[in-house]
Design an enzyme around this catalytic site. Structure first.
Site, PDB file in Angstrom:
ATOM      1  N   ARG A   1       0.172  15.913  11.315  1.00  0.00           N
ATOM      2  CA  ARG A   1       1.381  15.285  10.808  1.00  0.00           C
ATOM      3  C   ARG A   1       2.106  16.300   9.917  1.00  0.00           C
ATOM      4  NH1 ARG A   1      -0.818   9.384   9.166  1.00  0.00           N
ATOM      5  NH2 ARG A   1       1.206   9.223   8.123  1.00  0.00           N
ATOM      6  N   PRO A   2       3.274  16.751  10.385  1.00  0.00           N
ATOM      7  CA  PRO A   2       3.950  17.864   9.711  1.00  0.00           C
ATOM      8  C   PRO A   2       4.435  17.519   8.303  1.00  0.00           C
ATOM      9  CG  PRO A   2       5.383  16.900  11.378  1.00  0.00           C
ATOM     10  CD  PRO A   2       4.067  16.211  11.506  1.00  0.00           C
ATOM     11  N   ILE A   3       4.599  18.545   7.488  1.00  0.00           N
ATOM     12  CA  ILE A   3       5.204  18.334   6.158  1.00  0.00           C
ATOM     13  C   ILE A   3       6.359  19.314   5.949  1.00  0.00           C
ATOM     14  CG2 ILE A   3       3.058  17.449   5.129  1.00  0.00           C
ATOM     15  CD1 ILE A   3       2.783  20.177   3.708  1.00  0.00           C
ATOM     16  N   ASP A   4       6.923  19.821   7.056  1.00  0.00           N
ATOM     17  CA  ASP A   4       8.010  20.808   6.930  1.00  0.00           C
ATOM     18  C   ASP A   4       9.217  20.286   6.156  1.00  0.00           C
ATOM     19  OD1 ASP A   4       8.081  19.227   9.456  1.00  0.00           O
ATOM     20  OD2 ASP A   4      10.086  20.084   9.569  1.00  0.00           O
ATOM     21  N   GLN A   5       9.502  18.994   6.246  1.00  0.00           N
ATOM     22  CA  GLN A   5      10.657  18.456   5.510  1.00  0.00           C
ATOM     23  C   GLN A   5      10.363  18.343   4.020  1.00  0.00           C
ATOM     24  OE1 GLN A   5      13.738  17.817   7.140  1.00  0.00           O
ATOM     25  NE2 GLN A   5      12.535  19.064   8.544  1.00  0.00           N
TER      26      GLN A   5
ATOM     27  N   ARG B   1      -3.463  10.291   3.700  1.00  0.00           N
ATOM     28  CA  ARG B   1      -2.207  10.991   3.957  1.00  0.00           C
ATOM     29  C   ARG B   1      -1.407  11.155   2.682  1.00  0.00           C
ATOM     30  NH1 ARG B   1       0.887  14.278   7.069  1.00  0.00           N
ATOM     31  NH2 ARG B   1       3.085  13.750   6.999  1.00  0.00           N
TER      32      ARG B   1
ATOM     33  N   LYS C   1       0.830  -1.204   0.000  1.00  0.00           N
ATOM     34  CA  LYS C   1       0.000   0.000   0.000  1.00  0.00           C
ATOM     35  C   LYS C   1       0.865   1.256   0.000  1.00  0.00           C
ATOM     36  CE  LYS C   1      -1.469   2.124   3.622  1.00  0.00           C
ATOM     37  NZ  LYS C   1      -1.200   3.430   4.318  1.00  0.00           N
TER      38      LYS C   1
END
Ligand code: EPZ
Length: 498
Positions: free
Chosen positions: A191-195, A161, A90
Site C-alpha cells: 500500500r503506497p505512501i507516495d502521496q 496500517r 476505528k
C-alpha cells in the site's frame, strides 16, 4: 469475553514462550482459554487423542512454539433481532491517538473503541514515553509531554496500517521522524505512501525510505504549502493535516479525501487549538499555530461498524435498531440496502433496519466518500450471495479486495472475479464451513455469511476482525445470534501421551 480496560491489554503476558513441559491448566484463567477450559471439557480439537469427550489432561505439552488458534463458531440461519450500539470510529481514533503527540497538555478522549489497533497504538506511545491512563473502558487520557522522539518500536508498528500517522505527528512536533513502514490489510500488493511523502516534502521535509523505515527530517522546520493530491487518499490527507497543524504559515490540501473520520481528526485538532477549515470538502486549509493545548474530545461513531450490522440483518434476516450513529454518514450505505429490499427507518441517532422480503440483486461500485465505502464492500458481497439474481460489484479504490471470495465459495457462494469486478450469482442458501478471515472487513464478511448459513461456520484468524470490531461476539449474541469465541492452543511439537 468480559470487557477489559486498556491496562489489562497492554500488560497481558504472552504464553508463547513455553518453558519446558506446560500443562493445560497452566493456561486456564490467563484469559487465553477462558471459554475452552474454564467450564467445559477440553475442546476435542485440542485433545488430540481423539477419544470422544476426553475429560483428562493426559497430554503434556512439550516445549515448542505455541499458537493460539482463536476462532468464532457460528450456528447460522437465525434472524437478528433487537438493538446494538455502535462504538467509536476505528479509522478516526487511529489518527487521533498519534495526534496527541503534538499536544502540549493532557488529552482526554471519549468513545474510544476497545480494538487491537487502538491497544497497539497506545502501547507504541507508552513505549515512546507517553503517559496513558484508562479512565473507563471507553475513555483514555494521554499525556505526551514526557515523550522523547525515540525510534518507534518496529514490531508493533508493522502490525497496523495507521502507524504512518506517527510520521506526520512526529514531524509536526520534532521536525523529524523515524517510523517503520506501515503494515495493514493486504489488498493486492504494497500500500503506497507516495502521496504522504509528497505532502511532507512540500512542507519542507526530506524523506527517505530504507531498511523498512521512513526517515523524515525538516531541519529548517515545516512551512505551509499548497499540496494537490494526485490520488484521493484518506491517509495522506490526514497525515498532511497533522504535520501542517504546527507548521509556519498556511497549508492548502486540494483533492483531499472527505471521509467522516477526516472531519473528526480536524475537529479533534481544532479542539486542541489548531486552525483547520474545509475538512469534509476536497479543499482543506490549515493555518499553522505555535502550540496545541490539552482538552477533551469524543470520537464519532463508526459508520463501517454500523453498516456491518445493517448488512448482517440483510443476510440473516430480522429487524435491528443500530444505535449511536450519525445517519448522514450512513446515507450511501442505507441507499444501497434499500435497493436490496431493506426497510430502513432513520431516528435521531439510530437507524432501524428490517429485511422484510427476499434480497434484490444490485450493482455496486465503491468510491471515496460520499460514494459507497470500500470498507463495506466485502460485507455486502456476503449478503448479495443470497440475493435473487446476479449482482455486480466493482471495487473502485483497491487493486484486489476480493480475497474473501475464495472463502465464501467454500460455503456454496457462486462468485466470479475478474480484476476489480465481482459477479455474484445469488443462491438459495449458504452452508456452514471452516473459513478464515483474510483481512479486517473480509473477516466481517465471513461472520455475516456464517450468520446466514445453514449449519456451523468456524471463522479462523479472527485477530484481523478484532482489530476493528469491539465486542463483536457479545453484540451479536445480544441480537440473538448463536456465536461464540473459542480459543485452542496448538503446538508444533507432537504431544506425548502419558
Ligand atoms: C484508509 O486506508 C483506511 N484505513 C482503509 O480502511 C480504507 O479502505 C481506505 O482509507 C479508503 O477509504 C485507515 O484509515 C487506517 P487511502 P489508507 O490512502 O489511508 C492509493 C479498514 O478496513 N494511495 O485512502 O491506506 C491507495 O493505493 C481499512 O478499516 C496511493 O496511491 O487508504 C488506494 O488505491 C482497510 N498513494 C487509494 O489511494 C498513497 O500515498 C486509497 O488509499 C496513498 C494511497
Amino acid at each position: 469475553m468480559r470487557r477489559t480496560d486498556f491496562r489489562e491489554f497492554t500488560s497481558r503476558k504472552s504464553i508463547q514462550s513455553a518453558r519446558g513441559p506446560r500443562k493445560i491448566e497452566d493456561f486456564v484463567g490467563t484469559g487465553i482459554i477462558e471459554t475452552t477450559f474454564s467450564k467445559i471439557k477440553p475442546c476435542r480439537s485440542f485433545c488430540r487423542c481423539k477419544r470422544p469427550h476426553c475429560t483428562k489432561n493426559h497430554h503434556t505439552i512439550l516445549p515448542g512454539r505455541m499458537r493460539n488458534l482463536d476462532k468464532f463458531v457460528i450456528r447460522g440461519n437465525k434472524p437478528l433481532c433487537g438493538e446494538v450500539t455502535v462504538s467509536g470510529a476505528k479509522n478516526a481514533i487511529v489518527a487521533i491517538i498519534p495526534a496527541t503527540i503534538m499536544v502540549d497538555g493532557l488529552c482526554r478522549i471519549e468513545n474510544v473503541p476497545q480494538v487491537s489497533d487502538v491497544i497497539i497504538q497506545l502501547e507504541i506511545l507508552q513505549q515512546m514515553g507517553a503517559r496513558v491512563r484508562s479512565v473507563n473502558p471507553s475513555t483514555v487520557e494521554i499525556d505526551c509531554r514526557g515523550m522523547r522522539n525515540a525510534r518507534t518500536p518496529e514490531d508493533l508498528m508493522r502490525r497496523l496500517r495507521a502507524s504512518y500517522y506517527l510520521i506526520g505527528a512526529l514531524l509536526g512536533r520534532y521536525h523529524r521522524a523515524e517510523v517503520a513502514m506501515p503494515g495493514g490489510c493486504n489488498f493486492g500488493g504494497i500500500r503506497p505512501i507516495d502521496q504522504h511523502v509528497k505532502g511532507f516534502e512540500a512542507l519542507g521535509a526530506s524523506v527517505s525510505i530504507k531498511n523498512g523505515f521512513v526517515y523524515a527530517e525538516a531541519s529548517e522546520g515545516l512551512k505551509g504549502a499548497h499540496v494537490y493530491l494526485d490520488v484521493v487518499s484518506v491517509g495522506a490527507t490526514m497525515n498532511i493535516m497533522l504535520a501542517a497543524s504546527l507548521a509556519q504559515g498556511q497549508t492548502i490540501i486540494e483533492n483531499a479525501a472527505k471521509e467522516p473520520h477526516i472531519v473528526d481528526l480536524a475537529n479533534f485538532l481544532n479542539a486542541m487549538g489548531a486552525d483547520i477549515s474545509g475538512a469534509g470538502t476536497d479543499v482543506i486549509k490549515i493555518r499553522g499555530v505555535r502550540r496545541l493545548k490539552g482538552g477533551v474530545y469524543s470520537v464519532i461513531p463508526d459508520q463501517i461498524e454500523a453498516g456491518t450490522y445493517m448488512a448482517a440483518v440483510m443476510a440473516a434476516g430480522g429487524s435491528v435498531t443500530v444505535r449511536n450513529v450519525i445517519p448522514k454518514h450512513l446515507e450511501c450505505i442505507t441507499a444501497k440496502l434499500i435497493e436490496m429490499g431493506a426497510q430502513v427507518e432513520e431516528l435521531d441517532d439510530a437507524v432501524r433496519v428490517t429485511r422484510a422480503q427476499p434480497l434484490n440483486k444490485i450493482s455496486l461500485k465503491t468510491l471515496p466518500y460520499p460514494g459507497f465505502p470500500t470498507d463495506m464492500q466485502p460485507q455486502l458481497g456476503a449478503a448479495l450471495c443470497l440475493a435473487e439474481g446476479t449482482s455486480v460489484i466493482t471495487e473502485g479504490v483497491w487493486e484486489n479486495r476480493y480475497r474473501y471470495v475464495e472463502e465464501l465459495r467454500r460455503m456454496g457462494a457462486k462468485i466470479q472475479v475478474d480484476g476489480k469486478v465481482a459477479i455474484i450469482e445469488g443462491v438459495s442458501e449458504l452452508t456452514g464451513a471452516k473459513v478464515r478471515a483474510c483481512d479486517l472487513r473480509a473477516g466481517a464478511a465471513m461472520v455475516i455469511a456464517g450468520l446466514a448459513a445453514h449449519g456451523v461456520t468456524e471463522v479462523e484468524e479472527i485477530s484481523y476482525i478484532e482489530r476493528g470490531y469491539e465486542n463483536l461476539v457479545e453484540k451479536l449474541q445480544g441480537l440473538g445470534a448463536d456465536i461464540s469465541r473459542v480459543t485452542v492452543i496448538e503446538d508444533d511439537a507432537i504431544p506425548m501421551a502419558r
